[in-house]
Scaffold this motif. Structure first.
Motif, PDB file in Angstrom:
ATOM      1  N   VAL A   1       0.839  -1.200   0.000  1.00 56.37           N
ATOM      2  CA  VAL A   1       0.000   0.000   0.000  1.00 56.37           C
ATOM      3  C   VAL A   1       0.878   1.256   0.000  1.00 56.37           C
ATOM      4  N   LEU A   2       1.949   1.239   0.772  1.00 56.32           N
ATOM      5  CA  LEU A   2       2.840   2.399   0.840  1.00 56.32           C
ATOM      6  C   LEU A   2       3.576   2.606  -0.486  1.00 56.32           C
ATOM      7  N   ILE A   3       3.938   1.512  -1.161  1.00 54.71           N
ATOM      8  CA  ILE A   3       4.555   1.626  -2.493  1.00 54.71           C
ATOM      9  C   ILE A   3       3.559   2.245  -3.470  1.00 54.71           C
ATOM     10  N   PHE A   4       2.311   1.784  -3.408  1.00 55.42           N
ATOM     11  CA  PHE A   4       1.267   2.357  -4.258  1.00 55.42           C
ATOM     12  C   PHE A   4       1.077   3.843  -3.970  1.00 55.42           C
ATOM     13  N   CYS A   5       1.159   4.230  -2.695  1.00 57.13           N
ATOM     14  CA  CYS A   5       1.040   5.655  -2.329  1.00 57.13           C
ATOM     15  C   CYS A   5       2.130   6.470  -3.013  1.00 57.13           C
ATOM     16  N   GLY A   6       3.348   5.935  -3.014  1.00 60.64           N
ATOM     17  CA  GLY A   6       4.449   6.644  -3.654  1.00 60.64           C
ATOM     18  C   GLY A   6       4.205   6.887  -5.131  1.00 60.64           C
ATOM     19  N   ALA A   7       3.561   5.924  -5.799  1.00 62.88           N
ATOM     20  CA  ALA A   7       3.255   6.093  -7.216  1.00 62.88           C
ATOM     21  C   ALA A   7       2.081   7.030  -7.442  1.00 62.88           C
ATOM     22  N   ALA A   8       1.142   7.029  -6.494  1.00 57.84           N
ATOM     23  CA  ALA A   8      -0.088   7.797  -6.681  1.00 57.84           C
ATOM     24  C   ALA A   8       0.053   9.268  -6.287  1.00 57.84           C
ATOM     25  N   ILE A   9       0.959   9.587  -5.379  1.00 57.92           N
ATOM     26  CA  ILE A   9       1.080  10.962  -4.884  1.00 57.92           C
ATOM     27  C   ILE A   9       1.366  11.970  -6.008  1.00 57.92           C
ATOM     28  N   PRO A  10       2.285  11.688  -6.948  1.00 57.20           N
ATOM     29  CA  PRO A  10       2.474  12.645  -8.055  1.00 57.20           C
ATOM     30  C   PRO A  10       1.188  12.861  -8.868  1.00 57.20           C
ATOM     31  N   GLY A  11       0.428  11.789  -9.080  1.00 58.22           N
ATOM     32  CA  GLY A  11      -0.845  11.923  -9.776  1.00 58.22           C
ATOM     33  C   GLY A  11      -1.830  12.749  -8.971  1.00 58.22           C
ATOM     34  N   LEU A  12      -1.836  12.539  -7.661  1.00 58.85           N
ATOM     35  CA  LEU A  12      -2.686  13.339  -6.767  1.00 58.85           C
ATOM     36  C   LEU A  12      -2.360  14.824  -6.908  1.00 58.85           C
ATOM     37  N   MET A  13      -1.079  15.166  -6.878  1.00 57.55           N
ATOM     38  CA  MET A  13      -0.675  16.572  -6.975  1.00 57.55           C
ATOM     39  C   MET A  13      -1.069  17.183  -8.313  1.00 57.55           C
ATOM     40  N   LEU A  14      -0.863  16.414  -9.381  1.00 59.82           N
ATOM     41  CA  LEU A  14      -1.257  16.901 -10.698  1.00 59.82           C
ATOM     42  C   LEU A  14      -2.777  17.064 -10.782  1.00 59.82           C
ATOM     43  N   GLY A  15      -3.513  16.088 -10.244  1.00 61.53           N
ATOM     44  CA  GLY A  15      -4.966  16.165 -10.258  1.00 61.53           C
ATOM     45  C   GLY A  15      -5.488  17.376  -9.489  1.00 61.53           C
ATOM     46  N   LEU A  16      -4.903  17.646  -8.323  1.00 62.42           N
ATOM     47  CA  LEU A  16      -5.334  18.813  -7.545  1.00 62.42           C
ATOM     48  C   LEU A  16      -5.064  20.102  -8.309  1.00 62.42           C
ATOM     49  N   PHE A  17      -3.941  20.171  -8.991  1.00 65.10           N
ATOM     50  CA  PHE A  17      -3.604  21.358  -9.776  1.00 65.10           C
ATOM     51  C   PHE A  17      -4.631  21.567 -10.888  1.00 65.10           C
ATOM     52  N   ILE A  18      -4.925  20.498 -11.638  1.00 67.31           N
ATOM     53  CA  ILE A  18      -5.890  20.604 -12.739  1.00 67.31           C
ATOM     54  C   ILE A  18      -7.280  20.915 -12.204  1.00 67.31           C
ATOM     55  N   GLY A  19      -7.680  20.191 -11.156  1.00 72.34           N
ATOM     56  CA  GLY A  19      -9.021  20.373 -10.597  1.00 72.34           C
ATOM     57  C   GLY A  19      -9.259  21.762 -10.054  1.00 72.34           C
ATOM     58  N   ASN A  20      -8.251  22.333  -9.406  1.00 71.44           N
ATOM     59  CA  ASN A  20      -8.393  23.705  -8.894  1.00 71.44           C
ATOM     60  C   ASN A  20      -8.584  24.701 -10.031  1.00 71.44           C
ATOM     61  N   ARG A  21      -7.860  24.494 -11.116  1.00 72.34           N
ATOM     62  CA  ARG A  21      -8.007  25.388 -12.268  1.00 72.34           C
ATOM     63  C   ARG A  21      -9.421  25.288 -12.856  1.00 72.34           C
ATOM     64  N   VAL A  22      -9.929  24.072 -12.954  1.00 71.68           N
ATOM     65  CA  VAL A  22     -11.276  23.878 -13.499  1.00 71.68           C
ATOM     66  C   VAL A  22     -12.315  24.469 -12.549  1.00 71.68           C
ATOM     67  N   PHE A  23     -12.118  24.286 -11.246  1.00 73.35           N
ATOM     68  CA  PHE A  23     -13.068  24.799 -10.253  1.00 73.35           C
ATOM     69  C   PHE A  23     -13.238  26.307 -10.378  1.00 73.35           C
ATOM     70  N   ILE A  24     -12.145  26.997 -10.624  1.00 75.86           N
ATOM     71  CA  ILE A  24     -12.202  28.454 -10.749  1.00 75.86           C
ATOM     72  C   ILE A  24     -13.049  28.867 -11.947  1.00 75.86           C
ATOM     73  N   LYS A  25     -12.968  28.088 -13.030  1.00 80.22           N
ATOM     74  CA  LYS A  25     -13.607  28.472 -14.287  1.00 80.22           C
ATOM     75  C   LYS A  25     -15.038  27.964 -14.433  1.00 80.22           C
TER      76      LYS A  25
END
Length: 241
Positions: free
Chosen positions: A194-218
């Motif tokens: 699970v912790l190995i999976f977290c390491g792989a998923a965290i960069p995707g999480l950060m990218l997703g939050l960045f994209i989602g915040n931009r969409v939320f504003i618009k």
């Protein structure tokens, strides 16, 4: 390596949705992920990532001046989650799960076809008794059948515009995620895998939050509510299926 790339892509999609609405990443993480990964790894992974996303989003959505509103609700959902988890050992929840899933489908439809005008754009100083009840009930539903979001989404979605709506859900669901992470930790469900999976998923999480915040504003209020409607209907179909 292909599994880690897949987790990156799934988590990007899941947390784009989370940043846009304040809820819903598990429907993508678990529904899509279950085609490729074991549920015993996905469930704690989803809780850990949801907690991390809640902490990250808290900085840009919630505020100390709102804590008089969301702290009681966070406490209510955690208490409800514990009670729901305890009741799980003593109740047959199949019929309750079906009824809730059907109800969630129709709740989603109400968002698709419009909800009340004149919503509040600013959080009040204190939650109402109804706010506390829906948070507590959402926690119980989460503990029993894994659906904690829809009761809160329906209640607060009828009451607040998109910015205030997200300001409520982000800290409240972060508290619920923290409770789940602690529970899974004591249950021995957070493995090395699970912790190995977290390491792989965290960069995707950060990218997703960045994209989602931009969409939320618009995104405007109407399309925001339609998106919520589609998510709720997707949650209901997943649980009915």
């Amino acid at each position: 390596m292909s599994d880690l790339i897949l987790l990156f892509l799934i988590s990007t999609a899941a947390f784009t949705l989370k940043a846009m609405t304040g809820f819903g990443p598990a429907i993508i993480l678990i529904c899509l992920g279950s085609f490729f990964f074991l549920p015993q790894n996905l469930v704690p992974l989803a809780a850990i990532l949801d907690l991390a996303a809640g902490i990250a989003l808290f900085r840009t959505t919630a505020s100390d001046k709102h804590r008089g509103f969301w702290i009681p609700l966070a406490i209510a959902i955690v208490i409800g989650s514990v009670i729901g988890g305890l009741l799980l050992n003593h109740l047959s929840v199949d019929h309750f799960k079906t009824i809730m899933s059907v109800a969630v489908f129709f709740i989603g439809a109400t968002f698709l076809f419009g909800s009340p005008a004149g919503k509040m754009a600013v959080l009040p100083g204190r939650p109402s008794s109804a706010d506390g009840f829906f948070s507590f009930f959402g926690g119980i539903c989460g503990g029993l059948i894994g659906i904690d979001g829809p009761p809160l989404v329906w209640h607060f979605g009828q009451k607040f515009s998109k910015k205030a709506f997200r300001q409520v859900l982000v800290p409240v669901f972060a508290a619920a995620a923290l409770a789940r992470v602690i529970t899974y930790g004591f249950a021995g469900m957070i493995s090395t895998q699970v912790l190995i999976f977290c390491g792989a998923a965290i960069p995707g999480l950060m990218l997703g939050l960045f994209i989602g915040n931009r969409v939320f504003i618009k995104i405007d209020q109407t399309w925001f509510e339609r998106l919520i409607g589609f998510i709720l209907m997707g949650i209901s179909i997943r649980h009915l299926w």
